[in-house]
Design an enzyme around this catalytic site. Structure first.
Site, PDB file in Angstrom:
ATOM      1  N   ARG A  95       0.838  -1.191   0.000  1.00 32.44           N
ATOM      2  CA  ARG A  95       0.000   0.000   0.000  1.00 32.44           C
ATOM      3  C   ARG A  95       0.881   1.252   0.000  1.00 32.44           C
ATOM      4  O   ARG A  95       1.946   1.271   0.625  1.00 32.44           O
ATOM      5  CB  ARG A  95      -0.911   0.036   1.240  1.00 32.44           C
ATOM      6  CG  ARG A  95      -2.059  -0.984   1.206  1.00 32.44           C
ATOM      7  CD  ARG A  95      -3.135  -0.618   0.186  1.00 32.44           C
ATOM      8  NE  ARG A  95      -4.256  -1.544   0.178  1.00 32.44           N
ATOM      9  CZ  ARG A  95      -4.394  -2.598  -0.624  1.00 32.44           C
ATOM     10  NH1 ARG A  95      -3.461  -2.879  -1.514  1.00 32.44           N
ATOM     11  NH2 ARG A  95      -5.472  -3.364  -0.564  1.00 32.44           N
ATOM     12  N   HIS A 149      -0.816   0.059  -9.834  1.00 28.31           N
ATOM     13  CA  HIS A 149      -1.468  -0.878  -8.901  1.00 28.31           C
ATOM     14  C   HIS A 149      -1.964  -2.127  -9.658  1.00 28.31           C
ATOM     15  O   HIS A 149      -3.165  -2.415  -9.704  1.00 28.31           O
ATOM     16  CB  HIS A 149      -2.642  -0.202  -8.176  1.00 28.31           C
ATOM     17  CG  HIS A 149      -3.036  -0.924  -6.912  1.00 28.31           C
ATOM     18  ND1 HIS A 149      -3.448  -0.270  -5.780  1.00 28.31           N
ATOM     19  CD2 HIS A 149      -3.076  -2.243  -6.610  1.00 28.31           C
ATOM     20  CE1 HIS A 149      -3.740  -1.156  -4.826  1.00 28.31           C
ATOM     21  NE2 HIS A 149      -3.523  -2.372  -5.321  1.00 28.31           N
TER      22      HIS A 149
HETATM   23  P1  NAP Z   1      -1.429 -11.642   4.763  1.00 29.29           P
HETATM   24  O1  NAP Z   1      -1.558 -13.059   4.332  1.00 29.29           O
HETATM   25  O2  NAP Z   1      -2.393 -11.094   5.757  1.00 29.29           O
HETATM   26  O3  NAP Z   1       0.062 -11.475   5.324  1.00 29.29           O
HETATM   27  C1  NAP Z   1       0.504 -10.317   5.955  1.00 29.29           C
HETATM   28  C2  NAP Z   1       1.925 -10.524   6.487  1.00 29.29           C
HETATM   29  O4  NAP Z   1       2.386  -9.282   7.041  1.00 29.29           O
HETATM   30  C3  NAP Z   1       1.991 -11.556   7.616  1.00 29.29           C
HETATM   31  O5  NAP Z   1       3.203 -12.300   7.517  1.00 29.29           O
HETATM   32  C4  NAP Z   1       2.034 -10.688   8.864  1.00 29.29           C
HETATM   33  O6  NAP Z   1       2.695 -11.263   9.971  1.00 29.29           O
HETATM   34  C5  NAP Z   1       2.837  -9.503   8.376  1.00 29.29           C
HETATM   35  N1  NAP Z   1       2.594  -8.327   9.210  1.00 29.29           N
HETATM   36  C6  NAP Z   1       1.423  -7.737   9.514  1.00 29.29           C
HETATM   37  N2  NAP Z   1       1.605  -6.697  10.349  1.00 29.29           N
HETATM   38  C7  NAP Z   1       2.936  -6.645  10.578  1.00 29.29           C
HETATM   39  C8  NAP Z   1       3.759  -5.822  11.390  1.00 29.29           C
HETATM   40  N3  NAP Z   1       3.254  -4.817  12.114  1.00 29.29           N
HETATM   41  N4  NAP Z   1       5.080  -6.081  11.408  1.00 29.29           N
HETATM   42  C9  NAP Z   1       5.602  -7.103  10.701  1.00 29.29           C
HETATM   43  N5  NAP Z   1       4.888  -7.916   9.909  1.00 29.29           N
HETATM   44  C10 NAP Z   1       3.562  -7.690   9.863  1.00 29.29           C
HETATM   45  O7  NAP Z   1      -1.465 -10.672   3.512  1.00 29.29           O
HETATM   46  P2  NAP Z   1      -1.197 -11.005   1.969  1.00 29.29           P
HETATM   47  O8  NAP Z   1      -2.336 -11.720   1.361  1.00 29.29           O
HETATM   48  O9  NAP Z   1       0.149 -11.622   1.863  1.00 29.29           O
HETATM   49  O10 NAP Z   1      -1.205  -9.518   1.364  1.00 29.29           O
HETATM   50  C11 NAP Z   1      -0.347  -8.505   1.861  1.00 29.29           C
HETATM   51  C12 NAP Z   1      -0.775  -7.150   1.356  1.00 29.29           C
HETATM   52  O11 NAP Z   1      -0.478  -7.023  -0.020  1.00 29.29           O
HETATM   53  C13 NAP Z   1      -2.283  -6.859   1.413  1.00 29.29           C
HETATM   54  O12 NAP Z   1      -2.681  -6.464   2.723  1.00 29.29           O
HETATM   55  C14 NAP Z   1      -2.443  -5.752   0.403  1.00 29.29           C
HETATM   56  O13 NAP Z   1      -2.276  -4.493   1.030  1.00 29.29           O
HETATM   57  C15 NAP Z   1      -1.277  -5.981  -0.558  1.00 29.29           C
HETATM   58  N6  NAP Z   1      -1.730  -6.380  -1.909  1.00 29.29           N
HETATM   59  C16 NAP Z   1      -1.393  -5.601  -2.962  1.00 29.29           C
HETATM   60  C17 NAP Z   1      -1.764  -5.970  -4.238  1.00 29.29           C
HETATM   61  C18 NAP Z   1      -1.369  -5.158  -5.433  1.00 29.29           C
HETATM   62  O14 NAP Z   1      -1.870  -5.400  -6.534  1.00 29.29           O
HETATM   63  N7  NAP Z   1      -0.478  -4.211  -5.301  1.00 29.29           N
HETATM   64  C19 NAP Z   1      -2.506  -7.146  -4.436  1.00 29.29           C
HETATM   65  C20 NAP Z   1      -2.838  -7.909  -3.339  1.00 29.29           C
HETATM   66  C21 NAP Z   1      -2.444  -7.518  -2.069  1.00 29.29           C
HETATM   67  P3  NAP Z   1       2.145 -12.604  10.668  1.00 29.29           P
HETATM   68  O15 NAP Z   1       2.468 -13.712   9.685  1.00 29.29           O
HETATM   69  O16 NAP Z   1       2.931 -12.699  11.909  1.00 29.29           O
HETATM   70  O17 NAP Z   1       0.662 -12.413  10.854  1.00 29.29           O
HETATM   71  C1  GLV Z   2      -5.138  -5.291  -4.026  1.00 27.74           C
HETATM   72  O1  GLV Z   2      -4.446  -4.334  -3.810  1.00 27.74           O
HETATM   73  C2  GLV Z   2      -5.594  -6.181  -3.012  1.00 27.74           C
HETATM   74  O2  GLV Z   2      -5.479  -5.863  -1.822  1.00 27.74           O
HETATM   75  O3  GLV Z   2      -6.101  -7.256  -3.385  1.00 27.74           O
END
Ligand code: NAP
Ligand code: GLV
Length: 306
Positions: free
Chosen positions: A221, A269
């Site tokens: 983000r 994005h």
């Molecule tokens: P997820 O499965 O919820 O994983 C989040 C990771 O971040 C977990 O390992 C978590 O730790 C860690 N985390 C959370 N808070 C933290 C903190 N304060 N300090 C250190 N580590 C922390 O999320 P995901 O599915 O991988 O997605 C991650 C993010 O990618 C989404 O929230 C979204 O904002 C972004 N995204 C972007 C796009 C794009 O097109 N640009 C697409 C999809 C997603 P724990 O394992 O200990 O819980």
């Molecule tokens: C895209 O940014 C998502 O969070 O899926």
């Protein structure tokens, strides 16, 4: 069963059709103000009015992985919020990040400049062992990215909130280990959710702890990054550059300095897009599981913020 769909900036029609096919007995419709109460909702950036009107909802399925925008709304405490759980996103994210890391490591931008000028020239091969990649956030997407980077034999570090043990990844967890994680990572890939704890986490203090010549890839983000601090650290030579897919304001305003910065690559994005078929299949499976009283993956903890 009644399923309602409420999207901002996206047509609900193909989603209505796919869900109606999956649940022929159910009532599936696009929401408009005053619509009848539904049991489940599929949403993207819904307005507060939608939440306030739809008081009978049991589940809110977000058609993205990040729920930061959704959690800014006033949601009833009993409402289950469910995020997309991969649904075809992690392979896209792995492609995007590997491409950005390799383009930087192999200096392909420099080769493009040379060849466009008709110049046949070589750059000195860089040492892979000096290009450790630090993946910040080891969740659904981060873990897949960490695995994909290992295929190219980059040393991989990982950082998460709770301790992790991933084969071949040097894992760090918790704020006390952040300085060591940053100092060990030549390329930093941000894949954390946006929460009060992580907002502005990539700032002058943290980014300057990356080694000299560090590189940032932000695919999570825009609000994770203090944009002026990033530009200052690139301009003073501490950082080599950045690849940015997400921004504090989207679309990125035309006058924003990121567009024209020679060391910053901007994409709109698009690193991991929501794929409709995969997402519908996942949501259908979860609605069926809930109907059978079974637990589901991807439930958001509103206190944790992701
Ligand atoms: P997820 O499965 O919820 O994983 C989040 C990771 O971040 C977990 O390992 C978590 O730790 C860690 N985390 C959370 N808070 C933290 C903190 N304060 N300090 C250190 N580590 C922390 O999320 P995901 O599915 O991988 O997605 C991650 C993010 O990618 C989404 O929230 C979204 O904002 C972004 N995204 C972007 C796009 C794009 O097109 N640009 C697409 C999809 C997603 P724990 O394992 O200990 O819980
Ligand atoms: C895209 O940014 C998502 O969070 O899926």
């Amino acid at each position: 069963m009644h399923i309602t769909i409420c999207f901002t900036g996206l047509s609900p029609d193909p989603w209505v059709q796919s869900l109606q096919q999956a649940f022929p007995q159910a009532q599936v419709s696009a929401w408009s103000p005053g619509a009848p109460a539904a049991d489940h909702a599929i949403v993207w950036a819904p307005p507060q009015t939608f939440i306030d009107e739809q008081v009978g909802l049991q589940t809110l399925f977000n058609i993205g992985a990040g729920v930061d925008a959704l959690l800014r709304l006033r949601l009833p405490p009993t409402l289950k919020v469910v995020r997309l759980d991969d649904a075809g996103m992690s392979v896209q994210m792995a492609e995007y990040v590997c491409h950005a890391v390799i383009r930087h490591f192999r200096e392909f931008d420099g080769y493009d400049t040379d060849t466009q000028a008709g110049k046949w020239s070589y750059r000195k091969p860089r040492s892979r062992s000096e290009f450790a990649v630090g993946v910040m956030g080891l969740g659904v997407l981060g873990e897949r990215v960490a695995k994909a980077l290992q295929v190219f034999e980059f040393p991989v570090n990982g950082y998460s909130r709770s301790p992790k043990n991933l084969a071949g990844v040097r894992c760090f967890s918790g704020p006390q280990s952040l300085p060591d994680f940053l100092a060990a990572s030549r390329v930093l890939v941000n894949l954390m959710p946006l929460t009060p704890e992580t907002e502005n986490i990539l700032n002058k203090d943290t980014l300057s702890q990356l080694p000299q010549g560090g590189y940032l890839i932000n695919v999570a983000r825009g609000k994770h990054v203090v944009e002026e601090d990033l530009i200052a650290l690139i301009d003073n030579g501490h950082l080599a550059g950045a690849t940015l897919d997400v921004f504090r304001t989207e679309p990125l305003p035309a006058a924003h300095p990121f567009w024209a910065h020679p060391k910053i690559t901007v994409t709109p994005h698009t690193s991991a897009r929501t794929l409709r078929e995969e997402s519908v299949a996942q949501i259908v499976g979860k609605i069926q599981a809930l109907g059978r009283g079974e637990p589901i993956q991807g439930l958001v903890d509103p206190v944790r913020g992701y």
